[in-house]
Design a protein around this motif. Structure first.
Motif, short mmCIF file in Angstrom:
data_model
loop_
_atom_site.label_atom_id
_atom_site.label_comp_id
_atom_site.label_asym_id
_atom_site.label_seq_id
_atom_site.Cartn_x
_atom_site.Cartn_y
_atom_site.Cartn_z
N PRO A 1 0.82 -1.23 0.00
CA PRO A 1 0.00 0.00 0.00
C PRO A 1 0.85 1.27 0.00
N LEU A 2 0.46 2.20 -0.88
CA LEU A 2 1.02 3.55 -0.89
C LEU A 2 -0.10 4.46 -0.39
N ALA A 3 -0.12 4.74 0.89
CA ALA A 3 -1.23 5.43 1.55
C ALA A 3 -0.83 6.85 1.95
N PRO A 4 -1.82 7.71 2.23
CA PRO A 4 -1.49 9.06 2.72
C PRO A 4 -0.74 8.99 4.04
N ALA A 5 0.14 9.96 4.24
CA ALA A 5 0.84 10.06 5.52
C ALA A 5 -0.14 10.48 6.60
N ALA A 6 0.16 10.11 7.82
CA ALA A 6 -0.64 10.51 8.98
C ALA A 6 0.05 11.65 9.71
N VAL A 7 -0.75 12.44 10.42
CA VAL A 7 -0.18 13.52 11.23
C VAL A 7 0.86 12.97 12.20
N ALA A 8 0.58 11.77 12.73
CA ALA A 8 1.52 11.16 13.68
C ALA A 8 2.88 10.92 13.04
N ASP A 9 2.91 10.64 11.73
CA ASP A 9 4.20 10.44 11.05
C ASP A 9 5.02 11.73 11.07
N ALA A 10 4.36 12.84 10.79
CA ALA A 10 5.07 14.13 10.80
C ALA A 10 5.55 14.49 12.19
N VAL A 11 4.72 14.26 13.20
CA VAL A 11 5.10 14.59 14.58
C VAL A 11 6.24 13.70 15.05
N ARG A 12 6.18 12.43 14.65
CA ARG A 12 7.23 11.50 15.07
C ARG A 12 8.58 11.90 14.49
N SER A 13 8.60 12.39 13.25
CA SER A 13 9.88 12.78 12.64
C SER A 13 10.31 14.19 13.01
N ASN A 14 9.38 14.96 13.59
CA ASN A 14 9.69 16.34 14.01
C ASN A 14 9.08 16.58 15.38
N PRO A 15 9.73 16.15 16.46
CA PRO A 15 9.17 16.31 17.80
C PRO A 15 8.82 17.75 18.16
N GLY A 16 9.46 18.71 17.47
CA GLY A 16 9.16 20.11 17.75
C GLY A 16 7.72 20.48 17.44
N LEU A 17 7.07 19.76 16.54
CA LEU A 17 5.67 20.04 16.24
C LEU A 17 4.80 19.88 17.47
N GLN A 18 5.14 18.91 18.29
CA GLN A 18 4.39 18.71 19.53
C GLN A 18 4.91 19.63 20.63
N ALA A 19 6.24 19.77 20.72
CA ALA A 19 6.82 20.59 21.79
C ALA A 19 6.43 22.06 21.64
N ASN A 20 6.30 22.53 20.38
CA ASN A 20 5.97 23.93 20.13
C ASN A 20 4.50 24.12 19.73
N ALA A 21 3.67 23.16 20.10
CA ALA A 21 2.27 23.19 19.68
C ALA A 21 1.56 24.45 20.15
N ALA A 22 1.89 24.94 21.34
CA ALA A 22 1.22 26.14 21.86
C ALA A 22 1.47 27.35 20.96
N ALA A 23 2.66 27.43 20.39
CA ALA A 23 2.98 28.55 19.50
C ALA A 23 2.43 28.33 18.11
N ILE A 24 2.43 27.08 17.66
CA ILE A 24 2.01 26.78 16.30
C ILE A 24 0.49 26.72 16.18
N LEU A 25 -0.15 26.05 17.10
CA LEU A 25 -1.58 25.75 16.99
C LEU A 25 -2.43 26.71 17.82
N THR A 26 -2.23 28.01 17.59
CA THR A 26 -3.01 29.06 18.26
C THR A 26 -3.45 30.06 17.21
N ASP A 27 -4.76 30.33 17.14
CA ASP A 27 -5.24 31.27 16.13
C ASP A 27 -5.14 32.70 16.65
N ASN A 28 -5.68 33.66 15.88
CA ASN A 28 -5.54 35.07 16.23
C ASN A 28 -6.27 35.44 17.51
N ARG A 29 -7.25 34.65 17.90
CA ARG A 29 -7.97 34.90 19.14
C ARG A 29 -7.43 34.07 20.30
#
Length: 524
Positions: A165-193
């Motif tokens: 199978p050649l399947a779509p990547a999962a968000v977990a794959d990106a987070v696993r290869s880039n731990p900063g996505l989770q460590a910096n989630a507060a800065a990344i995953l915050t909208d204008n409000r």
């Protein structure tokens, strides 16, 4: 199983019917008509060497990774076709886009502008190609097993699972290869409000140098390998309903209304869709208004007539000044704003006023207290569109007056917009144009336009005539001629609220987003 397949076949065929029935009045090319909406919520991402597909519930964005630019946005023939999409995959043979929703699939081929889709009664859990045989078509994993859509086919049939199978990547794959996505989630995953959002999709870049990510509130992101924080790939408006649009060097300013998810905002959109900058509302406080009725510009500032006062925005400094009834306006409900001869003039629910650069208010014709829907300064006087027709504010007069040429009852319909065509002053009523001969001063009513366009709202001059927006569409009309080449509700994603025109494009602010039409494609 045969009954299930027969039902799937019938549903797949029937799913093409609504798309055709709801398709736009014209077969638009993406470069001729572009609908710009809210792309802060991403449902799927797929990558190829020369194209990144970024999917929202309303359209598909095309990002060119080689030249770092947007190639535009494509809206599906059926406005609801992308609702419920949760994953996507680029075809390894032709780089087309395959998408899956909870009980359906969608196939978009950009080179020939073809959309296909079908229903899967058992529901879709995932999609894949077979790495060993990419020409075999797309595989759908359902609750009862695997289905396959053969190339050139339109019906999903039972199949074995893909060997590799050649399947779509999962968000977990990106987070696993880039731990900063989770460590910096507060800065990344915050909208204008300052509200938290989440990752919704992930795809490895085709050059294998980073990750493209989708979110539920801050749009699309790109994280190069080794970077601590991702880059935002900004496109679109903060919310869908665009209430006003104003032409500006290099693009247009667009005002969007407050919603349950977004503040009211002013957004600069580059002519070639290469810039999207929203001001202000970048803090937890948001903007002090809910809706903008009209925009104007003076110097480097953008002025807005809002439901709660007048706003003056300096984009370079990201600052906003605001005045309302408490600071001298006749009423906080501002319907019109115009900049002419270095003067800002506003029409409100209870009269007319001038506003200086320092936000000082001067009341005009203070004895007049009815609504003013539109204003147009001319020398020391101000024309005012009112429910009682076109009136005039003269220097040192305490009330608006009706010129003698407008004494006839037939010339006293409500005026909702004002502009000029050369030296000719032109007013827009709910039904037709009204204009003054610059030499004789005589006023003339044009033919009825509302029968075709609906109750008229706004207009903008373009060459020998006007683009006019009504409840049922947009059309082009000359002073003494009916509307031509109407853009109907099928051509627009919602009711038209405002118009702007530049050298190449007509921009229409609608309840369903901002629409950019290439003038060469729509001019009569």
């Amino acid at each position: 199983m045969r009954c299930v397949l027969a039902l799937a076949f019938l549903l797949s065929l029937s799913s093409r019917g609504p798309a055709a029935a709801q398709s736009p009045t014209r077969d638009w090319r993406p470069e001729d008509r572009t609908i710009i909406g809210d792309f802060t919520r991403i449902s799927a991402i797929a990558t190829t060497m020369d194209r990144v597909y970024i999917v929202s519930p309303s359209g598909v964005l095309l990002w060119n990774p080689q030249f770092q630019k947007w190639d535009g946005v494509v809206d599906p023939p059926d406005p609801g076709l992308l609702a419920g999409v949760f994953t996507g995959l680029a075809d390894p043979l032709d780089n087309s886009l395959w998408l899956a929703a909870s009980n359906s699939w969608v196939h978009y081929q950009p080179d020939i502008q073809l959309w296909e889709h079908g229903v899967v009664p058992d529901g879709v859990l995932g999609i894949a190609f077979d790495h060993n045989d990419p020409g075999a078509g797309l595989y759908l994993r359902t609750r009862s097993g695997w289905l396959q859509i053969l190339r050139g086919g339109a019906v999903a049939t039972p199949s074995n699972a893909p060997a590799q199978p050649l399947a779509p990547a999962a968000v977990a794959d990106a987070v696993r290869s880039n731990p900063g996505l989770q460590a910096n989630a507060a800065a990344i995953l915050t909208d204008n409000r300052l509200r938290s959002v989440r990752y919704t999709a992930a795809a490895r870049s085709a050059d294998n140098r980073g990750w493209f990510l989708g979110t539920s509130g801050v749009g699309a992101l790109y994280l190069p390998d080794g970077a601590a924080l991702p880059q935002r790939l900004t496109f679109g408006l903060p919310s869908v309903r665009a209430g006003a649009v104003f032409s500006w060097p290099g693009g247009v300013w667009v005002a969007t209304d407050r919603t349950s998810l977004s503040d009211a905002s002013l957004t600069f959109v580059g002519t070639e869709l290469n810039q999207f900058h929203s001001y202000p509302g970048t803090s937890a406080m948001g903007t002090p208004f809910n809706q903008v009725r009209e925009l104007a510009g003076q110097g480097r500032a953008v002025w807005a007539a809002t439901d709660l006062g007048v706003a003056r925005v300096e984009p370079a400094e990201s600052t906003l000044q605001f005045i309302d009834e408490r600071r001298g306006l006749p009423d906080s409900r501002v319907f019109a704003i115009v900049s002419r001869n270095d003067r800002i003039v506003v029409g409100t629910a209870h009269g007319v006023a001038r506003v200086s650069d320092s936000m000082r208010v001067e009341r005009i014709a203070p004895n007049y207290s009815d609504a003013v829907y539109s204003v147009f300064p001319e020398g020391d006087s101000i024309w005012a569109g009112t429910p009682a027709g076109l009136l005039l504010a003269l220097p040192n007069q305490s009330n608006l007056v009706r010129p003698s040429g407008l004494a006839s009852a037939s010339l006293q319909a409500s005026v909702v917009d004002l502009t000029t065509l050369g030296d000719t002053l032109v007013a827009l009523t709910f039904d037709q144009l009204l204009w003054r001969n610059p030499r004789s001063g005589q006023w003339t009513l044009g033919p009825n336009l509302s029968a075709l366009l609906g109750r008229l709202r706004r207009f903008v001059a373009d060459g020998p005539g006007f683009w006019i927006a009504g409840d049922r569409g947009v059309g082009f009309a000359r002073l003494s001629a009916p509307a031509l080449r109407p853009l109907s509700q099928g051509d627009l994603p919602g009711a038209a609220n405002d118009l702007a025109v530049d050298q190449d494009f007509l921009w229409v602010a609608t309840d369903g987003g901002l629409v950019r039409f290439r003038l060469d494609a729509i001019r009569p």
